[in-house]
Scaffold this motif. Structure first.
Motif, PDB file in Angstrom:
ATOM      1  N   UNK A  28       0.787  -1.227   0.000  1.00 30.09           N
ATOM      2  CA  UNK A  28       0.000   0.000   0.000  1.00 30.09           C
ATOM      3  C   UNK A  28       0.826   1.288   0.000  1.00 30.09           C
ATOM      4  N   UNK A  29       0.940   1.959  -1.140  1.00 28.71           N
ATOM      5  CA  UNK A  29       1.713   3.200  -1.197  1.00 28.71           C
ATOM      6  C   UNK A  29       1.194   4.300  -0.263  1.00 28.71           C
ATOM      7  N   UNK A  30      -0.067   4.253   0.119  1.00 30.24           N
ATOM      8  CA  UNK A  30      -0.608   5.262   1.031  1.00 30.24           C
ATOM      9  C   UNK A  30      -0.298   4.964   2.499  1.00 30.24           C
ATOM     10  N   UNK A  31       0.090   3.751   2.807  1.00 35.58           N
ATOM     11  CA  UNK A  31       0.435   3.318   4.159  1.00 35.58           C
ATOM     12  C   UNK A  31       1.610   2.351   4.029  1.00 35.58           C
ATOM     13  N   UNK A  32       2.805   2.874   3.619  1.00 38.09           N
ATOM     14  CA  UNK A  32       3.904   2.009   3.175  1.00 38.09           C
ATOM     15  C   UNK A  32       4.650   1.287   4.294  1.00 38.09           C
ATOM     16  N   UNK A  33       4.256   0.063   4.527  1.00 36.23           N
ATOM     17  CA  UNK A  33       4.921  -0.786   5.505  1.00 36.23           C
ATOM     18  C   UNK A  33       5.457  -2.038   4.819  1.00 36.23           C
ATOM     19  N   UNK A  34       6.398  -2.686   5.486  1.00 33.62           N
ATOM     20  CA  UNK A  34       6.864  -3.991   5.024  1.00 33.62           C
ATOM     21  C   UNK A  34       6.165  -5.062   5.859  1.00 33.62           C
ATOM     22  N   UNK A  35       5.898  -6.185   5.220  1.00 32.64           N
ATOM     23  CA  UNK A  35       5.234  -7.305   5.880  1.00 32.64           C
ATOM     24  C   UNK A  35       6.039  -8.572   5.654  1.00 32.64           C
ATOM     25  N   UNK A  36       6.028  -9.412   6.667  1.00 36.12           N
ATOM     26  CA  UNK A  36       6.632 -10.739   6.539  1.00 36.12           C
ATOM     27  C   UNK A  36       5.723 -11.613   5.679  1.00 36.12           C
ATOM     28  N   UNK A  37       6.310 -12.578   5.007  1.00 35.89           N
ATOM     29  CA  UNK A  37       5.544 -13.573   4.270  1.00 35.89           C
ATOM     30  C   UNK A  37       5.529 -14.866   5.063  1.00 35.89           C
ATOM     31  N   UNK A  38       4.390 -15.499   5.144  1.00 38.88           N
ATOM     32  CA  UNK A  38       4.303 -16.793   5.816  1.00 38.88           C
ATOM     33  C   UNK A  38       4.994 -17.849   4.957  1.00 38.88           C
ATOM     34  N   UNK A  39       5.471 -18.896   5.584  1.00 40.91           N
ATOM     35  CA  UNK A  39       6.189 -19.953   4.871  1.00 40.91           C
ATOM     36  C   UNK A  39       5.253 -20.884   4.113  1.00 40.91           C
ATOM     37  N   UNK A  40       4.027 -20.992   4.567  1.00 46.09           N
ATOM     38  CA  UNK A  40       3.088 -21.915   3.938  1.00 46.09           C
ATOM     39  C   UNK A  40       2.517 -21.332   2.648  1.00 46.09           C
TER      40      UNK A  40
END
Length: 70
Positions: A28-40
């Protein structure tokens, strides 16, 4: 890069990277955060799904610039 990414396209883009390099999802460019990806990975209805596994931090400005999200 196609808008509708396939497993093949993603593998091609990742194949030359260090396999130990951590991966994050920029959201989201309006709320720019990084997120982890789940392994599954879940495959249903002809699509592969990788779940978000939580928010890490703000997206670095250098990444926002590279994505033209400034």
């Amino acid at each position: 890069m196609p808008q509708y990414l396939t497993v093949g396209h993603l593998l091609h883009r990742l194949q030359d990277l260090d396999p130990n390099l951590p991966i994050r999802l920029a959201v989201n460019p309006d709320w720019p955060f990084t997120h982890y990806l789940a392994a599954e990975v879940v495959v249903r209805d002809g699509k592969a799904f990788i779940a978000d596994d939580g928010q890490e931090d703000l997206l670095p400005s250098s990444v926002r610039d590279a994505l033209n999200w400034s």
